[in-house]
Design an enzyme around this catalytic site. Sequence first.
Site, PDB file in Angstrom:
ATOM      1  N   ARG A   1       8.403 -21.137  21.761  1.00  0.00           N
ATOM      2  CA  ARG A   1       8.524 -22.566  21.496  1.00  0.00           C
ATOM      3  C   ARG A   1       8.177 -22.962  20.068  1.00  0.00           C
ATOM      4  NH1 ARG A   1       8.061 -21.711  26.459  1.00  0.00           N
ATOM      5  NH2 ARG A   1       6.637 -20.144  25.663  1.00  0.00           N
ATOM      6  N   THR A   2       7.038 -22.479  19.583  1.00  0.00           N
ATOM      7  CA  THR A   2       6.559 -22.991  18.293  1.00  0.00           C
ATOM      8  C   THR A   2       7.517 -22.586  17.170  1.00  0.00           C
ATOM      9  OG1 THR A   2       4.332 -22.738  19.157  1.00  0.00           O
ATOM     10  CG2 THR A   2       4.534 -23.126  16.800  1.00  0.00           C
TER      11      THR A   2
ATOM     12  N   LYS B   1       2.810  -1.862   6.084  1.00  0.00           N
ATOM     13  CA  LYS B   1       2.497  -0.812   5.091  1.00  0.00           C
ATOM     14  C   LYS B   1       1.131  -1.047   4.465  1.00  0.00           C
ATOM     15  CE  LYS B   1       7.297  -1.140   3.574  1.00  0.00           C
ATOM     16  NZ  LYS B   1       8.062  -1.675   2.428  1.00  0.00           N
TER      17      LYS B   1
ATOM     18  N   ARG C   1       1.851 -18.461  11.927  1.00  0.00           N
ATOM     19  CA  ARG C   1       1.008 -18.141  13.087  1.00  0.00           C
ATOM     20  C   ARG C   1       0.350 -16.797  12.809  1.00  0.00           C
ATOM     21  NH1 ARG C   1       2.648 -18.495  19.364  1.00  0.00           N
ATOM     22  NH2 ARG C   1       2.184 -20.665  18.867  1.00  0.00           N
TER      23      ARG C   1
ATOM     24  N   HIS D   1      -4.384 -25.086  17.245  1.00  0.00           N
ATOM     25  CA  HIS D   1      -2.916 -25.129  17.324  1.00  0.00           C
ATOM     26  C   HIS D   1      -2.530 -26.595  17.078  1.00  0.00           C
ATOM     27  CE1 HIS D   1       1.104 -24.152  18.226  1.00  0.00           C
ATOM     28  NE2 HIS D   1       0.971 -23.536  19.386  1.00  0.00           N
TER      29      HIS D   1
HETATM   30  N1   CP Z   1       3.012 -23.486  23.181  1.00  0.00           N
HETATM   31  C1   CP Z   1       3.217 -22.402  22.426  1.00  0.00           C
HETATM   32  O1   CP Z   1       2.534 -22.179  21.405  1.00  0.00           O
HETATM   33  O2   CP Z   1       4.217 -21.575  22.850  1.00  0.00           O
HETATM   34  P1   CP Z   1       4.729 -20.292  22.098  1.00  0.00           P
HETATM   35  O3   CP Z   1       3.596 -19.281  22.102  1.00  0.00           O
HETATM   36  O4   CP Z   1       5.932 -19.832  22.849  1.00  0.00           O
HETATM   37  O5   CP Z   1       5.036 -20.681  20.668  1.00  0.00           O
END
Ligand code: CP
Length: 302
Positions: free
Chosen positions: A51-52, A80, A101, A129
């Site tokens: 999703r993110t 590496k 991320r 998040h």
């Molecule tokens: N909600 C969320 O962070 O989903 P993903 O890990 O799929 O990005």
Amino acid sequence: MKKGSFVSVADLSKEDILRLIRKTAEFEENPNRTVLEGKICATLFFEPSTRTRLSFETAVNRLGGRVIGFSDAATTSSSKGETLKDTVKMVGNYADLIIMRHYLEGAARYASEIADVPVINAGDGANQHPSQTMLDLYSIHKTQGTLEDLTVTMVGDLKYGRTIHSLIVGMSHFRPSFRFIAPDELRLPETYRQFMDNHGLRYEEFTEFSEDVINESDILYMTRVQRERFTDLMEYEKVKNVYTLHSDMLTGSRDNLRILHPLPRVNEIMYDVDDSPKAYYFEQAKNGVYARQAIICDALKL
Ligand code: CP
């Protein structure tokens, strides 16, 4: 920190949050624009995501920008031995914005301090998040008509769930009453209990997932047990299916109750709940595109 970076919900004032919600509503109304024409956004995903990453990339595409990046760090020079510092410095030479991320807590803050372009935190370990929190707050506001004085029940992995940690901070401006349901092993960390005490927030903790608590909630926020954060998988096995929401548990719930989940779900919500008008998690994920359009434009001062 590079101006415009979006690293933690704790950096946002109540006004910032309300402004981003208004901006998100504008993007929901009209998501296709050309404000990012000529801009390149880099998505650096050192941890898996559906999703993110895809909603950030959709957001950029709908705004007329271009995306570079990776979804698997094993295919990059970090395999590496290249450091995060060098990767971020270098990508900042290619892109106007970095969306990252990373599995290390604090990685986004660190990146924002060394990059020459704004950095958006797309999740850093079990810490924060913040873009998820903006779409969560937007979803709550949209379904409840307000963010003020709501009873929000959070269920599951409150120890490692970064969406929980961010949402507590985000909701703290709006006089929430929290209910936390977790087994002892996954209890909300002391630092967040301290945060709520310092801000005079009301909260209660439970280990039993009872209908009594559901029935007094406006928002039921379910979470997955975060297998990837356990150092001992035997510990994960003990708690992995600790709570499951079934549709018959919603019989006495408030009409305005909405069920949220950051997704992915594993066993926390039975499929029969999907048919309930109170299930909002797929719409919640859709709101992620609009919330992220707002965050990207804010970061680039557009
Ligand atoms: N909600 C969320 O962070 O989903 P993903 O890990 O799929 O990005």
